[in-house]
Design a protein around this motif. Structure first.
Motif, PDB file in Angstrom:
ATOM      1  N   ARG A   1      32.085  37.575  35.234  1.00  0.00           N
ATOM      2  CA  ARG A   1      32.049  37.180  36.648  1.00  0.00           C
ATOM      3  C   ARG A   1      32.473  38.318  37.557  1.00  0.00           C
ATOM      4  O   ARG A   1      31.935  38.493  38.655  1.00  0.00           O
ATOM      5  CB  ARG A   1      32.933  35.948  36.868  1.00  0.00           C
ATOM      6  N   ALA A   2      33.460  39.101  37.098  1.00  0.00           N
ATOM      7  CA  ALA A   2      33.897  40.242  37.899  1.00  0.00           C
ATOM      8  C   ALA A   2      32.777  41.267  38.038  1.00  0.00           C
ATOM      9  O   ALA A   2      32.541  41.819  39.126  1.00  0.00           O
ATOM     10  CB  ALA A   2      35.133  40.887  37.268  1.00  0.00           C
ATOM     11  N   ALA A   3      32.058  41.528  36.947  1.00  0.00           N
ATOM     12  CA  ALA A   3      30.951  42.477  36.994  1.00  0.00           C
ATOM     13  C   ALA A   3      29.829  41.963  37.895  1.00  0.00           C
ATOM     14  O   ALA A   3      29.226  42.731  38.655  1.00  0.00           O
ATOM     15  CB  ALA A   3      30.423  42.730  35.579  1.00  0.00           C
ATOM     16  N   LYS A   4      29.563  40.672  37.824  1.00  0.00           N
ATOM     17  CA  LYS A   4      28.511  40.085  38.673  1.00  0.00           C
ATOM     18  C   LYS A   4      28.910  40.146  40.139  1.00  0.00           C
ATOM     19  O   LYS A   4      28.081  40.417  41.013  1.00  0.00           O
ATOM     20  CB  LYS A   4      28.265  38.636  38.247  1.00  0.00           C
ATOM     21  N   ALA A   5      30.192  39.916  40.413  1.00  0.00           N
ATOM     22  CA  ALA A   5      30.668  39.953  41.794  1.00  0.00           C
ATOM     23  C   ALA A   5      30.591  41.368  42.371  1.00  0.00           C
ATOM     24  O   ALA A   5      30.306  41.544  43.567  1.00  0.00           O
ATOM     25  CB  ALA A   5      32.101  39.430  41.873  1.00  0.00           C
ATOM     26  N   ARG A   6      30.847  42.384  41.539  1.00  0.00           N
ATOM     27  CA  ARG A   6      30.726  43.767  42.015  1.00  0.00           C
ATOM     28  C   ARG A   6      29.303  44.065  42.431  1.00  0.00           C
ATOM     29  O   ARG A   6      29.065  44.753  43.435  1.00  0.00           O
ATOM     30  CB  ARG A   6      31.182  44.739  40.923  1.00  0.00           C
TER      31      ARG A   6
END
Length: 347
Positions: free
Chosen positions: A47-52
């Motif tokens: 999710r963190a990678a997608k949010a970036r």
């Protein structure tokens, strides 16, 4: 307990056929807390990678969250990642934060007066022996509950890892272990649970209270953990409901929702009411209703309280009692939460 021990002894990771062309399936049988921690870590990094939204080489991140979970899983286990995935796996400290598992257990279980299982919200029960074993290796926080096991106060004091408690010594050691004294004597925090319309985003104490109270997503058919969920205003912030209730940032107007459930309410035509804190009623676009009752922090708490507090099995008193010192009294309504042990159908 014997079945749990025997099951954990059989833990393994194996390779199995996959229904997807070009793929194989990795199947892991792990202890409940460990398995939950692994999934939380993978969900968090994906999710963190997608949010970036951008890879380390500057390209737009077009992979789905599921694909990022799979790629993160491979990078974690093999210790390697492609150059454009250099930022997919976080630093060790951040990864540990993502893998934190919340475990809630009755005080009687920790001190050996009961074998009522603990629970991992959104996942399932954890046997009493495993919960006691966690006492020495993770952080614990005091929670106060009413006679039905519903949260009334999210404690401030924390017992850090260490001390003498462990799989065999926990029941005898908790009462005189110095690291537990502050937790057992922790008075109610008096945390502000209603911020009116002065602020939209819930402050950390209010978020912690709502996440612990709800345990899992408030969707009527959803079991995703409430930890890190989106806190939804039941009555839209700053507006008024037909019955006159105002959309405040408060415990009585917030619920922990996973993105899918939150989206169903915001854009999918589902309506939500919260008649009492932690109890929710969903109305579908076709008018059908689905109730999501307020849940005790530990399943079976009411039966435990009835046996403990009132002779003859009458209803237990609703008011919580507080530990006055380092010894856990049998009449207390007290639970502990592990802070960081090493997810048209109704929403």
């Amino acid at each position: 307990a014997r079945r749990v021990v025997a099951g954990v002894e059989e833990r393994d990771v194996v390779l199995r056929p996959s229904p997807l062309p070009g793929c194989k399936r990795v199947v892991a049988d792990l202890p409940l807390v460990d398995a939950t921690a692994c999934v939380l870590a993978l969900n968090g990094l994906a999710r963190a990678a997608k949010a970036r939204g951008v890879r380390s080489d500057g390209r737009t991140e077009e992979r789905s969250v599921g694909q990022l979970r799979a790629d993160g899983f491979t990078a974690l286990l093999t210790g390697s990642a492609s150059p454009d995935d250099a930022g997919l796996v976080p630093e060790r400290e951040r990864l540990a934060q993502l893998a934190e598992v919340q475990v809630v257990v009755a005080a009687e279980t920790l001190v050996g007066d009961s074998d009522l299982p603990a629970t991992v919200p959104g996942v399932g029960p954890l046997d009493a022996a495993s919960a006691r074993a966690l006492a020495a290796v993770t952080r614990w926080r005091r929670l106060l509950v009413d006679g039905d096991g519903h949260l009334t106060d999210y404690g401030a004091a924390v017992a850090e890892p260490g001390g003498r408690a462990g799989p065999s010594s926990a029941p005898a050691a908790l009462g005189d272990d110095p690291r537990w004294v502050a937790v057992l004597a922790d008075p109610p925090t008096g945390a502000v649970l209603d911020h009116g319309t002065r602020r939209y985003r819930p402050p950390p104490p209010l978020r912690a209270h709502v996440e612990s109270r709800d345990g899992a997503c408030i969707g009527a058919a959803c079991d995703h953990t409430a930890r890190g969920a989106q806190l939804d205003h039941t009555v839209e912030f700053g507006t008024s409901a037909p019955d006159g209730r105002v959309g405040t940032t408060s415990a009585v107007n917030l619920g922990a929702a996973c993105p899918r459930v939150h989206n169903a309410k915001t854009h999918g035509g589902w309506e939500l009411d919260q008649p009492s804190p932690g109890a929710f009623v969903w109305t579908s676009p076709t008018g059908r209703t689905y109730a999501r009752e307020a849940r005790p922090l530990v399943p079976g708490w009411r039966q435990l309280a009835r046996r403990r507090d009132v002779p003859g099995g009458a209803d237990p008193p609703a008011a919580p009692a507080l530990a006055a010192g380092p010894v856990l009294e049998r009449s207390e309504s007290w639970a502990a939460v592990a802070d960081g042990a090493a997810g048209a159908r109704p929403p």
